[in-house]
Structure formats: structure tokens, C-alpha cells
Scaffold this active site. Structure first.
Site, PDB file in Angstrom:
ATOM      1  N   SER A 114       0.914  -1.536   0.143  1.00  0.00           N
ATOM      2  CA  SER A 114      -0.094  -0.111   0.238  1.00  0.00           C
ATOM      3  C   SER A 114       0.950   1.088  -0.374  1.00  0.00           C
ATOM      4  O   SER A 114       1.841   1.299   0.216  1.00  0.00           O
ATOM      5  CB  SER A 114      -1.344   0.023   1.733  1.00  0.00           C
ATOM      6  OG  SER A 114      -1.837  -1.132   1.262  1.00  0.00           O
TER       7      SER A 114
HETATM    8  N1  SAH Z   1      -1.698  -4.571   3.973  1.00  0.00           N
HETATM    9  C1  SAH Z   1      -0.729  -4.690   2.351  1.00  0.00           C
HETATM   10  C2  SAH Z   1      -1.150  -4.609   1.532  1.00  0.00           C
HETATM   11  C3  SAH Z   1      -1.470  -6.515   0.461  1.00  0.00           C
HETATM   12  S1  SAH Z   1      -2.338  -5.722  -0.266  1.00  0.00           S
HETATM   13  C4  SAH Z   1       0.754  -4.259   2.309  1.00  0.00           C
HETATM   14  O1  SAH Z   1       0.938  -3.233   3.290  1.00  0.00           O
HETATM   15  O2  SAH Z   1       1.990  -4.943   1.693  1.00  0.00           O
HETATM   16  C5  SAH Z   1      -3.725  -7.134  -0.048  1.00  0.00           C
HETATM   17  C6  SAH Z   1      -3.532  -8.120   0.864  1.00  0.00           C
HETATM   18  O3  SAH Z   1      -4.970  -9.138   0.630  1.00  0.00           O
HETATM   19  C7  SAH Z   1      -2.685  -9.577  -0.448  1.00  0.00           C
HETATM   20  O4  SAH Z   1      -1.673  -9.727  -0.470  1.00  0.00           O
HETATM   21  C8  SAH Z   1      -3.868 -10.629  -0.870  1.00  0.00           C
HETATM   22  O5  SAH Z   1      -3.218 -12.166  -1.271  1.00  0.00           O
HETATM   23  C9  SAH Z   1      -4.958 -10.239   0.825  1.00  0.00           C
HETATM   24  N2  SAH Z   1      -5.579 -10.961   1.206  1.00  0.00           N
HETATM   25  C10 SAH Z   1      -7.681 -10.955  -0.435  1.00  0.00           C
HETATM   26  N3  SAH Z   1      -8.121 -11.393  -0.004  1.00  0.00           N
HETATM   27  C11 SAH Z   1      -7.925 -11.943   1.034  1.00  0.00           C
HETATM   28  C12 SAH Z   1      -8.753 -13.438   2.387  1.00  0.00           C
HETATM   29  N4  SAH Z   1      -9.621 -13.039   1.319  1.00  0.00           N
HETATM   30  N5  SAH Z   1      -7.941 -13.468   3.329  1.00  0.00           N
HETATM   31  C13 SAH Z   1      -6.957 -13.103   3.430  1.00  0.00           C
HETATM   32  N6  SAH Z   1      -6.194 -12.513   2.450  1.00  0.00           N
HETATM   33  C14 SAH Z   1      -6.440 -12.093   1.362  1.00  0.00           C
END
Ligand code: SAH
Length: 219
Positions: A66
């Protein structure tokens, strides 16, 4: 144009913090947590030079780390305190998790890609973050065994009201999540009224990868 001598990591970080402040991230504890977290550790090799930019960057498995402004804003919106037990859905790189770990007592974080989970775990270890507990699984279901939580943060876009997660929030807890099915979603804050209801606030428009059902199949 910036002077060459300004481009030390410290100067880049100072610029980033100044930018976040000017966009409304003013919580001193949140800014300190961001300042003390090496974002370059969470970005792929290819993008390390851009780690101090205020932009989202690609990570493995087609996901993103993010934008610092969004990380700051969401962390601030969650109204954390040192005693909070927090559930985070979507570990990704673990950058947001690391920030939360500096603002809360315990952070439970769930990721549906095993690869991302393992990489993030390595970073938590390297940084000595001992109050982070990880889980590989579908975060849409929350973490019932550890509920209820004081705070919940969702870092992937939920298609509608995250009912299962709201059920795992304490009566006066706070949940922040991007809500919407399209490329642009609304960052929404649910604040428990202590009687089973919620005050709902729309904060800003955001762009997150979708919250998907089930765990990811990986080769
Ligand atoms: N907070 C993270 C942003 C990651 S993007 C950072 O700072 O890097 C969103 C993440 O959510 C992705 O890695 C994706 O795989 C995960 N995601 C999507 N759906 C999900 C679910 N149902 N359960 C767990 N993780 C999920």
C-alpha cells in the site's frame, strides 16, 4: 529540483513524512511508526529505490504494498492504543502489519498466499517484531478462535459490508475497510456503539486489490 545532498535516506524519509502530514496524517505516533519502519525491506529488489515514494508498488503474487499515505491514514483512522488487539486481513508484504505492531499490543494477520505470508514472516523476524501472529487462510472469515478484537483493519477491498468481521469486533471496537466492487472503493470506518450497532463513516476513495474467497492455489 532537489539538491543531490538532500537525497540521503533520512532526507527522503523526512520528505515522505512531511507529505503525509500535509495530507492529513497528523497522529504523532503513527508518523513515528512510519518513520521507524524501513519500507525498502518490504519492496521487491526492483523497486527499492522507490520505497520512499508515496505510492503503492507491486509485490509478488500480483499484489501490492500500500501507499504510505493510505497506510498512515488507515492506521490513524483505527484509533489504536497500546492495549489494542488488532486483526489485519491481507498481510501482503507485511508493511502495514509492521506499522500496526508498533501501535498496538498484538497484531493477528491473515494472508491467502502462502508465499507472501512466508516472506512477511521473515521480515517480522528480521525486524524483531515479536507481537505479530500470522495465519495462512481466508481472512474473509476472520479469526474466530481469537475473537473478539478491539480493532480490525482490512487491506483488500470487500465487496459489501464485512459482516463476518463485524461479528468479531468488540462492542465498542473500530473496523476500517475499503468497501466496493469496482476499481475505486470507499474507505469506510465502522465504530461500535457498545450496544451491537455501528456508526458508519465514509473517509475517502481508495484503490485496493479485491478481497478474494478461499486460499490462493500456488504452483
Ligand atoms: N497491507 C498490505 C497490502 C497488501 S494488498 C501491505 O502493506 O503490503 C492486499 C493483500 O490481501 C494481498 O496480499 C492479498 O493476497 C490479500 N488478500 C486478499 N483476499 C484475502 C483474503 N480473503 N484473506 C486473506 N488475505 C487476502
Amino acid at each position: 529540483m532537489s539538491e543531490p545532498h538532500e537525497d540521503t535516506p533520512e532526507a527522503q524519509m523526512a520528505r515522505l513524512i512531511l507529505g503525509l502530514r500535509s495530507q492529513g496524517v497528523t497522529d504523532a505516533k503513527v508518523l513515528k511508526a512510519i518513520e521507524s519502519t524501513p519500507r525498502e525491506l518490504f519492496t521487491p529488489q526492483l523497486f527499492k529505490e522507490r520505497a520512499f515514494e508515496d505510492s503503492a508498488l507491486p509485490i509478488a503474487c500480483g499484489q501490492t504494498i500500500s501507499q504510505p499515505f493510505i497506510v498512515g491514514l488507515m492506521s490513524q483512522a483505527l484509533k489504536l492504543d497500546r492495549r489494542s488487539r488488532v486483526l489485519e486481513i491481507g498481510t501482503g508484504s507485511g508493511y502495514q502489519t509492521a506499522i500496526l505492531s508498533k501501535l498496538a499490543r498484538l497484531v493477528y494477520t491473515v494472508e491467502r498466499y502462502r508465499t507472501l505470508m512466508r516472506e512477511a514472516e521473515g521480515r517480522f523476524k528480521e525486524l524483531g517484531l515479536t507481537n505479530v501472529i500470522t495465519r495462512f487462510g481466508d481472512g474473509g472469515e476472520g479469526w474466530p478462535e481469537q475473537a473478539p478484537f478491539d480493532r480490525i483493519m482490512v487491506t483488500a477491498a470487500a465487496p459489501g459490508e464485512p459482516t463476518a468481521l463485524l461479528h468479531q469486533l468488540k462492542p465498542s471496537g473500530v473496523l476500517v475497510a475499503p468497501i466496493g466492487r469496482g476499481p475505486v472503493q470507499t474507505l469506510r470506518r465502522y465504530t461500535g456503539d457498545g450496544k451491537g450497532g455501528f456508526q458508519v463513516e465514509d473517509l475517502i476513495d481508495v484503490r485496493f486489490v479485491p478481497l478474494l474467497e478461499g486460499v490462493a492455489k500456488e504452483p
